[in-house]
Write an enzyme that holds these catalytic residues in place. Structure first.
Site, PDB file in Angstrom:
ATOM      1  N   CYS A   3       0.786  -1.242   0.000  1.00  0.00           N
ATOM      2  CA  CYS A   3       0.000   0.000   0.000  1.00  0.00           C
ATOM      3  C   CYS A   3       0.814   1.287   0.000  1.00  0.00           C
ATOM      4  CB  CYS A   3      -0.943  -0.005   1.192  1.00  0.00           C
ATOM      5  SG  CYS A   3      -1.973  -1.457   1.201  1.00  0.00           S
TER       6      CYS A   3
HETATM    7  C1  UGA Z   1      -1.207   0.251   5.644  1.00  0.00           C
HETATM    8  C2  UGA Z   1      -2.001   1.215   6.546  1.00  0.00           C
HETATM    9  O1  UGA Z   1      -1.451   1.181   7.878  1.00  0.00           O
HETATM   10  C3  UGA Z   1      -3.478   0.834   6.576  1.00  0.00           C
HETATM   11  O2  UGA Z   1      -4.209   1.800   7.345  1.00  0.00           O
HETATM   12  C4  UGA Z   1      -4.023   0.835   5.137  1.00  0.00           C
HETATM   13  O3  UGA Z   1      -5.373   0.419   5.103  1.00  0.00           O
HETATM   14  C5  UGA Z   1      -3.211  -0.154   4.311  1.00  0.00           C
HETATM   15  O4  UGA Z   1      -1.810   0.238   4.346  1.00  0.00           O
HETATM   16  C6  UGA Z   1      -3.768  -0.104   2.916  1.00  0.00           C
HETATM   17  O5  UGA Z   1      -3.649   0.937   2.268  1.00  0.00           O
HETATM   18  O6  UGA Z   1      -4.451  -1.050   2.512  1.00  0.00           O
HETATM   19  P1  UGA Z   1      -0.173  -2.220   5.957  1.00  0.00           P
HETATM   20  O7  UGA Z   1       0.446  -2.018   4.607  1.00  0.00           O
HETATM   21  O8  UGA Z   1      -0.853  -3.497   6.287  1.00  0.00           O
HETATM   22  O9  UGA Z   1      -1.262  -1.053   6.246  1.00  0.00           O
HETATM   23  O10 UGA Z   1       1.021  -2.098   6.974  1.00  0.00           O
HETATM   24  P2  UGA Z   1       1.487  -1.156   8.171  1.00  0.00           P
HETATM   25  O11 UGA Z   1       1.313  -1.871   9.446  1.00  0.00           O
HETATM   26  O12 UGA Z   1       0.930   0.201   8.053  1.00  0.00           O
HETATM   27  O13 UGA Z   1       3.076  -1.114   7.876  1.00  0.00           O
HETATM   28  C7  UGA Z   1       3.590  -0.660   6.618  1.00  0.00           C
HETATM   29  C8  UGA Z   1       5.098  -0.636   6.641  1.00  0.00           C
HETATM   30  O14 UGA Z   1       5.578   0.429   7.462  1.00  0.00           O
HETATM   31  C9  UGA Z   1       5.774  -1.916   7.200  1.00  0.00           C
HETATM   32  O15 UGA Z   1       6.878  -2.262   6.393  1.00  0.00           O
HETATM   33  C10 UGA Z   1       6.234  -1.503   8.579  1.00  0.00           C
HETATM   34  O16 UGA Z   1       7.364  -2.225   9.015  1.00  0.00           O
HETATM   35  C11 UGA Z   1       6.578  -0.032   8.347  1.00  0.00           C
HETATM   36  N1  UGA Z   1       6.529   0.771   9.591  1.00  0.00           N
HETATM   37  C12 UGA Z   1       5.376   0.928  10.259  1.00  0.00           C
HETATM   38  C13 UGA Z   1       7.688   1.393  10.028  1.00  0.00           C
HETATM   39  O17 UGA Z   1       8.778   1.284   9.417  1.00  0.00           O
HETATM   40  N2  UGA Z   1       7.633   2.140  11.173  1.00  0.00           N
HETATM   41  C14 UGA Z   1       6.494   2.321  11.876  1.00  0.00           C
HETATM   42  O18 UGA Z   1       6.512   3.022  12.898  1.00  0.00           O
HETATM   43  C15 UGA Z   1       5.331   1.693  11.407  1.00  0.00           C
END
Ligand code: UGA
Length: 423
Positions: free
Chosen positions: A263
């Site tokens: 995403c």
């Molecule tokens: C993300 C959004 O959080 C959701 O709200 C949205 O619905 C979704 O995309 C989408 O558009 O469908 P997701 O891709 O499942 O969800 O994953 P996240 O938990 O948001 O993490 C995304 C990435 O960011 C991961 O690689 C994670 O490791 C990284 N991340 C997250 C960080 O590097 N630091 C953080 O503090 C948080």
């Protein structure tokens, strides 16, 4: 209510079981026969916490799966939940949305009554009104007295999607026609969440803006983390203090090797594409991606600085999925890290508790190990790429390494003799 959901992928399947849990009758329309068979026999096609329990409760009772669009004509609401992957140059591929819209339109031909088409797929602003609605209206022969359109984006996180669906921060309902918005609002009435009503284009943009903000938060935190690292400051302490400001919040301040997943990279790219098409220069959005692309190179450079030339050296990579709790490797930061290690001649030995098979499809010419200790044995360096909780307890396994250069891209190890990319 009687609801059809078109597309049994990650968003569609989660939405189905949760809408069934809210008391609705659901028909899931999925064109892949294998998926239809699996879901009908109570086997979820994705791993998502809580999904299998809800599925086993509702399948065959209030949830039915089929590959045919006939049920659409009996529904009060039809949710479109098909994928919108990235196409060339950041643009979005909406071919699946087009095909779904055509099939929905055909199945509504000469239908009586009123129903709403609600779009959950992530689509660029204007798509519901200017692309989806005209196709369905034309193919069905109906007009606005028989059909309403709503943009209803989802904000589900992989691994917590069921929980996110049942406990949303907000429900966004975009419509030009009040009756259509009211009907979709009614479908969610059992959820305890604020509902925001707006136009379809604003609703579509809210999804992109939310993901862009979250991605920007991570890239900004990472850039500050890089400065902290050079000054010997613990960036996790810094972000803990920063996050105590309620205007910023402590969420999404975990600095590290960057964001992956299906995403954030795709949605930020699509927003850049849109801005450029409109004649703008989206400098912040471009920088969000640039920082994210640089972090994997930075961690490999750090390894190079500690070890010298990486040519022929055995390097362990722990963690392949884009985050813990999933086998999804899409846009995982492990991919550019492994490719860069390979480019520099390193011998890569990788381990992941869940994502080995998925990564094999992306990168086949490295060694995959069934245990962390196998990857670590005789390795000269180790990069930790995913925050799997089992890595926290790794200890004696590191003593198998030839030289102990251990760099974390995610803060997870409890082992002392290591350093982080930004801490
Ligand atoms: C993300 C959004 O959080 C959701 O709200 C949205 O619905 C979704 O995309 C989408 O558009 O469908 P997701 O891709 O499942 O969800 O994953 P996240 O938990 O948001 O993490 C995304 C990435 O960011 C991961 O690689 C994670 O490791 C990284 N991340 C997250 C960080 O590097 N630091 C953080 O503090 C948080």
């Amino acid at each position: 209510m009687r609801i059809s959901v078109v597309g049994g992928g990650y968003v569609g399947l989660v939405s189905c079981v949760c809408l069934a849990e809210l008391g609705h009758h659901i028909d899931l329309i999925e064109i892949d026969e294998r998926k239809v068979r699996a879901i009908n026999s109570g086997r979820p096609t994705i791993f998502e916490k809580g999904l299998d329990e809800y599925l086993s409760v509702h399948i065959g009772k209030s949830l039915y799966v089929t590959d045919c669009f006939d049920e659409v004509s009996k529904s009060d609401i039809v949710f479109i939940c098909v994928g919108t992957p990235q196409a060339i140059e950041g643009a979005m591929d909406i071919s699946m949305v087009r095909i779904a819209s055509e099939s929905i339109g055909d199945s509504l031909r000469n239908c009586q009554g009123y129903r709403v088409i609600a779009i959950k797929s992530t689509v660029l602003p204007g798509t519901t009104q200017n692309f989806i609605a005209p196709i369905i209206l034309k193919r069905s022969g109906l007009d606005s007295r028989g059909l309403g359109f709503v943009a209803n984006p989802e904000f589900l996180r992989e691994g917590r999607a069921v929980e996110d669906f049942m406990n949303p921060d907000r429900i966004i309902i975009g419509s030009e026609d009040e009756t259509a918005g009211d009907l979709v609002e009614l479908a969610y009435k059992k959820l305890d969440a604020p509902v925001m009503r707006t136009s379809t284009s604003a609703a579509e943009m809210i999804k992109y803006a939310s993901n862009a903000f979250l991605a920007a938060k991570i890239s900004l935190a990472n850039e500050i983390g890089n400065i902290c690292k050079k000054m010997g400051i613990d960036s996790y302490d810094v972000m803990r203090g920063v996050g105590m400001d309620h205007r910023i919040s402590p969420q999404f301040l975990n600095v590290g090797v960057g964001f992956g997943g299906s995403c954030f990279p795709k949605d930020v790219s699509a927003l850049i594409y849109l801005a450029e098409k409109l004649g703008d220069d989206p400098i912040i959005l471009r920088s969000v991606l640039k920082v994210n692309e640089d972090q994997p190179i930075r961690i490999v450079n750090m390894l190079h600085e500690r070890l010298g030339d990486l040519d022929g050296r055995k390097i362990a990579v722990l963690g392949l999925s884009f985050k813990n709790g999933t086998d999804d490797v899409r846009e995982s930061r492990s991919i550019p890290v492994i490719n860069e290690l390979k480019r520099r001649g390193a011998r890569v030995f990788a381990y992941d508790p869940l994502a080995e098979q998925a990564m094999r499809k992306e990168i086949s010419d490295i060694e995959y190990c069934s245990k962390a200790e196998h990857a670590l044995r005789d390795a000269e360096g180790c990069l930790v790429m995913t925050e799997w909780s089992e890595f926290r307890s790794l200890d004696n396994e590191f003593s198998l390494m030839k030289s102990k250069v251990i760099i974390e891209g995610r803060r997870i190890l409890s082992y002392v003799d290591k350093e982080g990319i930004c801490w």
